[in-house]
Motif scaffolding. Structure first.
Motif, PDB file in Angstrom:
ATOM      1  N   LYS A  77      -2.364   1.134  -3.569  1.00  0.00           N
ATOM      2  CA  LYS A  77      -3.473   0.202  -3.768  1.00  0.00           C
ATOM      3  C   LYS A  77      -3.635  -0.676  -2.533  1.00  0.00           C
ATOM      4  O   LYS A  77      -2.660  -1.176  -1.979  1.00  0.00           O
ATOM      5  CB  LYS A  77      -3.233  -0.687  -4.987  1.00  0.00           C
ATOM      6  N   LYS A  78      -4.893  -0.841  -2.129  1.00  0.00           N
ATOM      7  CA  LYS A  78      -5.199  -1.720  -1.009  1.00  0.00           C
ATOM      8  C   LYS A  78      -6.181  -2.770  -1.505  1.00  0.00           C
ATOM      9  O   LYS A  78      -7.188  -2.440  -2.113  1.00  0.00           O
ATOM     10  CB  LYS A  78      -5.808  -0.928   0.149  1.00  0.00           C
ATOM     11  N   TYR A  79      -5.846  -4.021  -1.289  1.00  0.00           N
ATOM     12  CA  TYR A  79      -6.679  -5.120  -1.756  1.00  0.00           C
ATOM     13  C   TYR A  79      -7.346  -5.788  -0.564  1.00  0.00           C
ATOM     14  O   TYR A  79      -6.703  -6.020   0.463  1.00  0.00           O
ATOM     15  CB  TYR A  79      -5.837  -6.156  -2.500  1.00  0.00           C
ATOM     16  N   THR A 134       2.374   1.460  -3.631  1.00  0.00           N
ATOM     17  CA  THR A 134       1.494   1.514  -4.802  1.00  0.00           C
ATOM     18  C   THR A 134       0.244   2.361  -4.611  1.00  0.00           C
ATOM     19  O   THR A 134      -0.397   2.730  -5.587  1.00  0.00           O
ATOM     20  CB  THR A 134       1.030   0.094  -5.192  1.00  0.00           C
ATOM     21  N   GLU A 186       3.064  -0.558 -14.382  1.00  0.00           N
ATOM     22  CA  GLU A 186       1.830  -1.162 -14.874  1.00  0.00           C
ATOM     23  C   GLU A 186       1.687  -0.935 -16.386  1.00  0.00           C
ATOM     24  O   GLU A 186       1.408  -1.865 -17.144  1.00  0.00           O
ATOM     25  CB  GLU A 186       0.622  -0.577 -14.129  1.00  0.00           C
ATOM     26  N   GLU A 214       0.827  -1.201   0.000  1.00  0.00           N
ATOM     27  CA  GLU A 214       0.000   0.000   0.000  1.00  0.00           C
ATOM     28  C   GLU A 214       0.868   1.260   0.000  1.00  0.00           C
ATOM     29  O   GLU A 214       0.579   2.225  -0.714  1.00  0.00           O
ATOM     30  CB  GLU A 214      -0.938  -0.013   1.218  1.00  0.00           C
TER      31      GLU A 214
END
Length: 196
Positions: free
Chosen positions: A17-19, A15, A63, A12
């Motif tokens: 991004k949290k999944y 990036t 990406e 996190e």
């Protein structure tokens, strides 16, 4: 001061991004991926090499760079893993108490016994191959380094790693049978002439 950063937080932090996933789902997807081999190099590319080739530093750059070179990789990997998850769903429907009990019994009783008493299987296999009899050693014979008999000849059963240690501690005066215990089999090495 000590700080600890969990792996999920490292992702996190790097990036943004949290999944999140339903409970147990990542374990199922990991197992499905192991079986389907969805993220193997032939599907998604050799990641350790690709990350070295990548010259950028930001997640968005990575990406974009990756997807330009491997436009179908994520979808192809997803399809392989999802196909296996679907097979798991069908299989899970067929697992009942009797199947689970059978699996537990095999693990606790049969595999434990076979795993710890496989010397007998080795002696039996060699005896069958040589068309003779076998027996395990008595405690008094074991004290002399004998593990069993093939026909009338004494034998000692040792792991193949013993070869590199031969002559160090023990002085075994009977023919040696070497084995290498693999995941799916036991590989035996012996001289048939020793038992004639």
């Amino acid at each position: 001061m000590k700080l600890r950063i969990p792996n999920s937080e490292v992702q996190e932090l790097l990036t943004g991004k949290k999944y999140t996933y339903p409970k147990y789902s990542t374990q199922i997807m990991n197992l499905a991926n192991q079986n389907a081999q969805g993220t193997r190099a032939k599907i998604v590319g050799q990641m350790s090499d690709l990350i070295q080739e990548f010259e950028g530093s930001a997640m968005a750059e990575w990406e974009k760079w990756y997807l330009q070179g491997h436009p179908d990789a994520i979808d192809n990997a997803t399809d392989k893993v999802l196909g296996m998850v679907d097979l798991f769903k069908e299989t899970i429907k067929s697992i009942d108490r009797s199947i689970v009990r059978q699996w537990v019994e095999e693990l606790v009783i049969t595999k434990t016994f076979a795993g710890l008493k496989f010397q007998s299987a080795i002696l039996k296999k060699i005896a069958d191959t040589l068309k003779t009899t076998y027996r395990l050693a008595t405690p008094a014979e074991e004290a002399k380094g004998i593990d069993g008999y093939i026909g009338l000849k004494a034998a000692s059963v040792k792991p193949s790693t013993y070869k590199s240690k031969m002559g160090l501690n023990e002085n075994i005066k009977v023919p040696l049978i070497f084995y290498d215990k693999k995941k799916a089999e036991i590989v035996i090495e012996f001289n048939p002439e020793d038992f004639q």
